[in-house]
Design a protein around this motif. Sequence first.
Motif, mmCIF file in Angstrom:
data_model
loop_
_atom_site.group_PDB
_atom_site.id
_atom_site.type_symbol
_atom_site.label_atom_id
_atom_site.label_comp_id
_atom_site.label_asym_id
_atom_site.label_seq_id
_atom_site.Cartn_x
_atom_site.Cartn_y
_atom_site.Cartn_z
ATOM 1 N N GLY A 91 0.679 -1.263 0.011
ATOM 2 C CA GLY A 91 -0.016 0.086 -0.013
ATOM 3 C C GLY A 91 0.906 1.085 0.208
ATOM 4 O O GLY A 91 0.432 2.617 -0.037
ATOM 5 N N TYR A 92 2.150 1.126 0.113
ATOM 6 C CA TYR A 92 3.129 2.167 0.209
ATOM 7 C C TYR A 92 3.689 2.659 -1.355
ATOM 8 O O TYR A 92 4.016 1.739 -2.108
ATOM 9 N N ALA A 93 3.434 3.775 -1.600
ATOM 10 C CA ALA A 93 3.792 4.122 -3.005
ATOM 11 C C ALA A 93 5.103 3.812 -3.520
ATOM 12 O O ALA A 93 5.315 3.548 -4.569
ATOM 13 N N ASP A 94 6.190 3.594 -2.762
ATOM 14 C CA ASP A 94 7.416 3.321 -3.109
ATOM 15 C C ASP A 94 7.654 1.913 -3.717
ATOM 16 O O ASP A 94 8.385 1.538 -4.777
ATOM 17 N N PHE A 95 6.668 1.060 -3.338
ATOM 18 C CA PHE A 95 6.485 -0.371 -3.635
ATOM 19 C C PHE A 95 5.584 -0.605 -4.842
ATOM 20 O O PHE A 95 4.746 -1.685 -4.651
ATOM 21 N N VAL A 96 5.512 0.160 -5.727
ATOM 22 C CA VAL A 96 4.427 0.297 -6.850
ATOM 23 C C VAL A 96 4.381 -0.922 -7.783
ATOM 24 O O VAL A 96 3.786 -1.217 -8.385
ATOM 25 N N CYS A 466 16.068 4.638 -7.101
ATOM 26 C CA CYS A 466 14.919 3.936 -6.532
ATOM 27 C C CYS A 466 13.732 4.883 -6.917
ATOM 28 O O CYS A 466 13.827 6.063 -7.321
ATOM 29 N N VAL A 467 12.395 4.472 -6.588
ATOM 30 C CA VAL A 467 11.348 4.972 -6.453
ATOM 31 C C VAL A 467 11.006 6.319 -5.631
ATOM 32 O O VAL A 467 10.682 7.260 -5.722
ATOM 33 N N GLY A 468 11.639 5.648 -4.266
ATOM 34 C CA GLY A 468 11.457 6.598 -3.057
ATOM 35 C C GLY A 468 12.376 6.216 -2.126
ATOM 36 O O GLY A 468 12.990 5.021 -2.125
ATOM 37 N N GLU A 469 12.402 6.729 -0.904
ATOM 38 C CA GLU A 469 13.324 6.721 0.283
ATOM 39 C C GLU A 469 12.892 5.299 0.957
ATOM 40 O O GLU A 469 13.955 4.708 1.306
ATOM 41 N N LEU A 558 16.940 15.415 -5.611
ATOM 42 C CA LEU A 558 17.229 14.252 -5.091
ATOM 43 C C LEU A 558 16.004 13.514 -4.343
ATOM 44 O O LEU A 558 16.104 12.317 -4.150
ATOM 45 N N ARG A 559 15.427 14.332 -3.484
ATOM 46 C CA ARG A 559 14.321 13.895 -2.632
ATOM 47 C C ARG A 559 12.950 14.514 -3.427
ATOM 48 O O ARG A 559 11.810 14.567 -2.537
ATOM 49 N N TYR A 560 12.865 14.621 -4.775
ATOM 50 C CA TYR A 560 11.686 15.136 -5.153
ATOM 51 C C TYR A 560 10.388 14.249 -5.430
ATOM 52 O O TYR A 560 9.113 14.588 -5.404
#
Length: 600
Positions: A91-96, A466-469, A558-560
Motif C-alpha cells: 500500500g506504500y507508493a515506493d513499492f508500486v 529507486c522510486v523513493g526513500e 534528489l528527494r523530489y
Amino acid sequence: MAQRSQDEGVGTDVPVVTEPGGIRNVVLVGRSGVGKTALVEALVAATDATGRGAAVPADTPAVADRGRSVALSAVPLRHAGVKVNLLDTPGYADFVAGLRAGLRAADAALFVVSAADGLDPATVALWEECAAVDLPRSVVVSRLDDPRADFDEAVALCQRLFGDTVVAVHLPMLGDDGELVAGLLGLLTDRVYDYSAGLPAAVRDPDPEHLTAIAEARDELVEAILAESENDSLLDRYVAGLDVPPPVLAAELDRAVSRGYLHPVVPVCAATGVGLDLLLDGLVDAFPAPSQRELPVVTGRDGSPRPPLDCDPDGPLVAEVLQTTVEAGQGRVGLVRVFSGTLRPGQPVHLARAGAPGADDPDVRLADLRSPSGTPGGAVPLAVAGDVVAVTGWDGVTTGDTISDVREPLALVPWELPEPLLPVAVVAAADGDTDAVAHEVGRLVDADPTLRLTHDPGTRQLVLWCVGEAQAQEVLDRVRAGGVEVGTEPVRVALVDGAGQALREPVDEVLAGVPGHTVGRVLGDLSARRGRVLGTEPDPEAEGLTLVRAEVPAVELLRYGPALRDLTAGAGTFGRRFVRHEPVPDHLTEQLRAEHTVQR
C-alpha cells in the motif's frame, strides 16, 4: 451473496485446478495501514477447518520488519470448490511494482477501506484506473473494531468518491455491549448473521428493531440491482409493488458485479471474523473466472500482431513473470500468471525479455512448480490458463519476462512501471566489501524492475536508483540482512589541482503530472528548488490532471519524488531527463567552496 453451508467445501488444502472456471484471481488494493494483509490471513484461517490458517511467512520478502508489505504476495485458498488466488499488494507508493503486478494478474479487485480512516486520493485514482478497463470491483470496509469506526460514513464517502454504483449489501449489527460489531444484517436475505460465537455465523431472523434499517437500505440496493438488470420484467414487477424473490435478486447482483456494473460493499472485521464467510461467497459467486476476462495483448518477438488470446488450457503457452525473489535453499523463484496454455515442470520454454525484443532471449527448461508463498504444500504437477504459480530454480529470469512455447515464441505487451528517479550512492562499510555490496545490490535490482544500478564514472560511485526513500531503505536493510554492511554518501568529486575553476551542475527537464487543484503548490515548490517553469497544460490522456514542465538542477531533485507525493496526496508522478550543464550560482559556489575545500 447468501451464506453457504459448511459442507460445500472449504479449506487451505488447495487442489490442482484443471479448468479456468474453477479459479478466481482477486487483487487487494488500498493504502498502507488499512489491513489488507491481516484480511488475507483471516480469510485463509476462515477457510481452514482446523483453524490453523496459513499466514504469509514473516521471513519472506513480502513483509518487511516494520510490518508493512513491500512486495506482491499470492495466497491461494479453496472455497466452495473454487480456488481463489488472493493477490496482496503493497500500500506504500515506493513499492508500486507489486501493485502493478497484482493488477496485471487479477480478474477482479477488492478495495480495502478503513472504517476509521477514510480514503486517500491515490486509492481514488486507482479506482478510476480500474474503471477504465472495466475491472470488476468490490469494497471491503475493514477495521470495524476500531473505536473510531463509522461504517455509514465510510459507505457515504465511497459513494461520493467512487460513484453511486457502490452499494451496501450488508449492514453491521452491534452486540449487547453496544460497542463491537457482533453480526451483519443481510439486505437481500432479510436475515441476521450472528458472529458472537465465532465462525461460521449463526443465521436467524432479524429482531424487530432491525426491520426498519433493513427495509430502508434494501430498497436502495434493490433499485440499484434492477437498474443494471438486463431483465426489464423484473423492474416492471418491482414498480408494480410485487416482490422479486431474493434468489433472483442475488443472481442479478452477481451478474452486475462480474460485469463491473455494480460494486457491493461488505463490512468485515479480520480480528473477530465478522463478514469473512460472506466475503468469500462473494468472491466465488460474483467475481469472474479468468475465462470471462479479456487477456493482455500478445505479439510475435518481432512485434508483429498476433490473434487475441483465449484463456484456454489447450491453447498456445503464454505466461508472465509477475515478480522474482531469491529464497533460501531454492534460489530465484518466479511468481507466474498463466494466461494461455498449461505450464508443467521440466517443460522447455522460451523467455522473452520484457521490453527488449531480440535474439538474446533464452530457451530454458522449467524446474519445479509449487504453490505460491503463504500456504503449506510443495510441488504441483501443472498450472492451467488462469492460474498463478511459483516456479523455482530460475537463474536469470526477470520480472516481466514472457514465457511461451519454444516452437512459437510470443511476447506480452508489458505493463507500465514508474521510472526510478531517486539516486542513492551506496558504499561498503569496509574497504574489502566493495565487490560484495555491488553483488548483493545487483541481485536485488535484478528482481525488481523499479530499481536500477549504475556506476557514475565522474564520481566513481555506485548509484542505486529507486522510486523513493522507503524502497531505498528496504534494499539497504536486505543487503545488511545478508551479512554485508553497506552505507550511503552524497552524488561528490574532489578537485586536486587547477586554476580559475568554474563549477557547473547538471540540469534536468522535469515533466510532472499532477491534479489540477495542486498546480499552485507544485509550481511554488519547483521555484524553491531553483526551477524554471516552462509551461503547464491539461494532460490529454488523463482527465483532471495537469502537465507541468520545468528545468531544475539535478541536485534539487534528489528527494523530489516523496515531496511531490506529499504535495499531491500521492496522486502526482514525474519523469526527468538530463538536458545540459549550467554554471552554479555565485552564492552557492562560495558556499560549496567553504564546505568542501580540502586543507592541504
